[in-house]
Write a protein that holds these residues in place. Structure first.
Motif, mmCIF file in Angstrom:
data_model
loop_
_atom_site.group_PDB
_atom_site.id
_atom_site.type_symbol
_atom_site.label_atom_id
_atom_site.label_comp_id
_atom_site.label_asym_id
_atom_site.label_seq_id
_atom_site.Cartn_x
_atom_site.Cartn_y
_atom_site.Cartn_z
ATOM 1 N N ARG A 78 -0.273 7.224 -16.019
ATOM 2 C CA ARG A 78 -0.379 5.774 -16.020
ATOM 3 C C ARG A 78 1.007 5.158 -15.815
ATOM 4 O O ARG A 78 1.952 5.468 -16.534
ATOM 5 C CB ARG A 78 -0.986 5.330 -17.352
ATOM 6 C CG ARG A 78 -1.270 3.880 -17.434
ATOM 7 C CD ARG A 78 -2.551 3.610 -18.245
ATOM 8 N NE ARG A 78 -2.714 2.174 -18.418
ATOM 9 C CZ ARG A 78 -3.052 1.345 -17.438
ATOM 10 N NH1 ARG A 78 -3.313 1.821 -16.251
ATOM 11 N NH2 ARG A 78 -3.144 0.048 -17.656
ATOM 12 N N CYS A 94 -3.555 -3.897 -4.429
ATOM 13 C CA CYS A 94 -3.495 -2.462 -4.130
ATOM 14 C C CYS A 94 -3.614 -1.579 -5.367
ATOM 15 O O CYS A 94 -4.071 -0.450 -5.262
ATOM 16 C CB CYS A 94 -2.193 -2.118 -3.415
ATOM 17 S SG CYS A 94 -2.098 -2.811 -1.755
ATOM 18 N N VAL A 95 -3.180 -2.071 -6.524
ATOM 19 C CA VAL A 95 -3.187 -1.216 -7.717
ATOM 20 C C VAL A 95 -4.546 -1.186 -8.409
ATOM 21 O O VAL A 95 -4.773 -0.369 -9.283
ATOM 22 C CB VAL A 95 -2.117 -1.637 -8.766
ATOM 23 C CG1 VAL A 95 -0.733 -1.465 -8.180
ATOM 24 C CG2 VAL A 95 -2.345 -3.053 -9.244
ATOM 25 N N GLY A 97 -0.690 11.029 -11.215
ATOM 26 C CA GLY A 97 -1.878 10.496 -11.868
ATOM 27 C C GLY A 97 -1.607 9.896 -13.246
ATOM 28 O O GLY A 97 -2.510 9.399 -13.906
ATOM 29 N N GLN A 135 0.829 -1.205 0.000
ATOM 30 C CA GLN A 135 0.000 0.000 0.000
ATOM 31 C C GLN A 135 0.863 1.255 0.000
ATOM 32 O O GLN A 135 0.607 2.200 -0.749
ATOM 33 C CB GLN A 135 -0.901 0.019 1.238
ATOM 34 C CG GLN A 135 -2.263 -0.605 0.976
ATOM 35 C CD GLN A 135 -3.041 -0.863 2.260
ATOM 36 O OE1 GLN A 135 -2.492 -0.806 3.360
ATOM 37 N NE2 GLN A 135 -4.317 -1.158 2.105
ATOM 38 N N GLU A 150 -2.855 0.246 -12.215
ATOM 39 C CA GLU A 150 -3.456 -1.055 -12.500
ATOM 40 C C GLU A 150 -2.810 -1.656 -13.753
ATOM 41 O O GLU A 150 -2.680 -0.992 -14.776
ATOM 42 C CB GLU A 150 -4.975 -0.906 -12.689
ATOM 43 C CG GLU A 150 -5.675 -2.252 -12.721
ATOM 44 C CD GLU A 150 -7.197 -2.136 -12.561
ATOM 45 O OE1 GLU A 150 -7.685 -1.056 -12.202
ATOM 46 O OE2 GLU A 150 -7.859 -3.142 -12.824
ATOM 47 N N VAL A 175 2.461 1.764 -3.439
ATOM 48 C CA VAL A 175 1.493 2.229 -4.437
ATOM 49 C C VAL A 175 1.150 3.702 -4.199
ATOM 50 O O VAL A 175 1.129 4.508 -5.130
ATOM 51 C CB VAL A 175 0.215 1.354 -4.407
ATOM 52 C CG1 VAL A 175 -0.889 1.981 -5.257
ATOM 53 C CG2 VAL A 175 0.535 -0.048 -4.900
ATOM 54 N N GLU A 176 0.930 4.063 -2.941
ATOM 55 C CA GLU A 176 0.607 5.463 -2.621
ATOM 56 C C GLU A 176 1.749 6.393 -3.009
ATOM 57 O O GLU A 176 1.548 7.453 -3.599
ATOM 58 C CB GLU A 176 0.336 5.604 -1.113
ATOM 59 C CG GLU A 176 -1.099 5.295 -0.750
ATOM 60 C CD GLU A 176 -1.294 5.224 0.765
ATOM 61 O OE1 GLU A 176 -0.509 5.866 1.489
ATOM 62 O OE2 GLU A 176 -2.226 4.518 1.200
ATOM 63 N N THR A 220 -6.388 2.087 -9.551
ATOM 64 C CA THR A 220 -5.445 3.216 -9.542
ATOM 65 C C THR A 220 -4.799 3.313 -10.932
ATOM 66 O O THR A 220 -4.928 2.390 -11.744
ATOM 67 C CB THR A 220 -4.314 3.012 -8.504
ATOM 68 O OG1 THR A 220 -3.390 2.059 -9.031
ATOM 69 C CG2 THR A 220 -4.861 2.526 -7.172
ATOM 70 N N CYS A 243 1.966 6.700 -6.847
ATOM 71 C CA CYS A 243 0.839 7.472 -7.382
ATOM 72 C C CYS A 243 1.068 8.959 -7.136
ATOM 73 O O CYS A 243 0.766 9.799 -7.977
ATOM 74 C CB CYS A 243 -0.479 7.032 -6.737
ATOM 75 S SG CYS A 243 -1.130 5.519 -7.446
#
Ligand SMILES: [Zn+2]
Length: 109
Positions: free
Chosen positions: A22, A48-49, A20, A8, A55, A11-12, A52, A15
């Protein structure tokens, strides 16, 4: 399962940095002494992805070997696991590397 929290956080963090965009590929470095299981991270990462911009991103995990210094003779010892023994019989080892857990790189479109 602490790998879920780790996934997590990764991923956070990505991101946030990608703004934002891809993300197509993520490379992680996981030390063999970090007590983190690459397979578990991979599994949690996929969870987790979802939903988002990450993914479907390809996750590459590089396992870095453990290296320690023997406190008795000063020799270097390669470790595959978080414990071991020096050639001199010493078990008092100071870890030099292998505990890392970091995002090495990621690619965005
Ligand atoms: Zn030694």
């Amino acid at each position: 399962m602490h790998e879920l929290g780790i996934a997590q956080a990764i991923v956070e963090m990505i991101c946030e940095h990608s703004g934002g965009a891809r993300v197509t590929r993520v490379v992680l470095e996981i030390g063999k002494l970090s007590a983190v299981l690459p397979d578990a991270v991979r599994f949690c990462f996929d969870l987790c992805v979802e939903g988002t911009p990450m993914e479907g991103a390809c996750l590459v995990i590089l396992e870095t070997p453990g290296l320690a210094r023997c406190c008795d003779c000063g020799g270097e010892v390669c470790l595959e696991r978080p414990f071991g023994r020096c050639e001199c019989g010493g078990t008092d080892l100071e870890w030099l590397s292998g505990e890392e857990l970091k995002i090495k790189e990621f690619e965005v479109i």
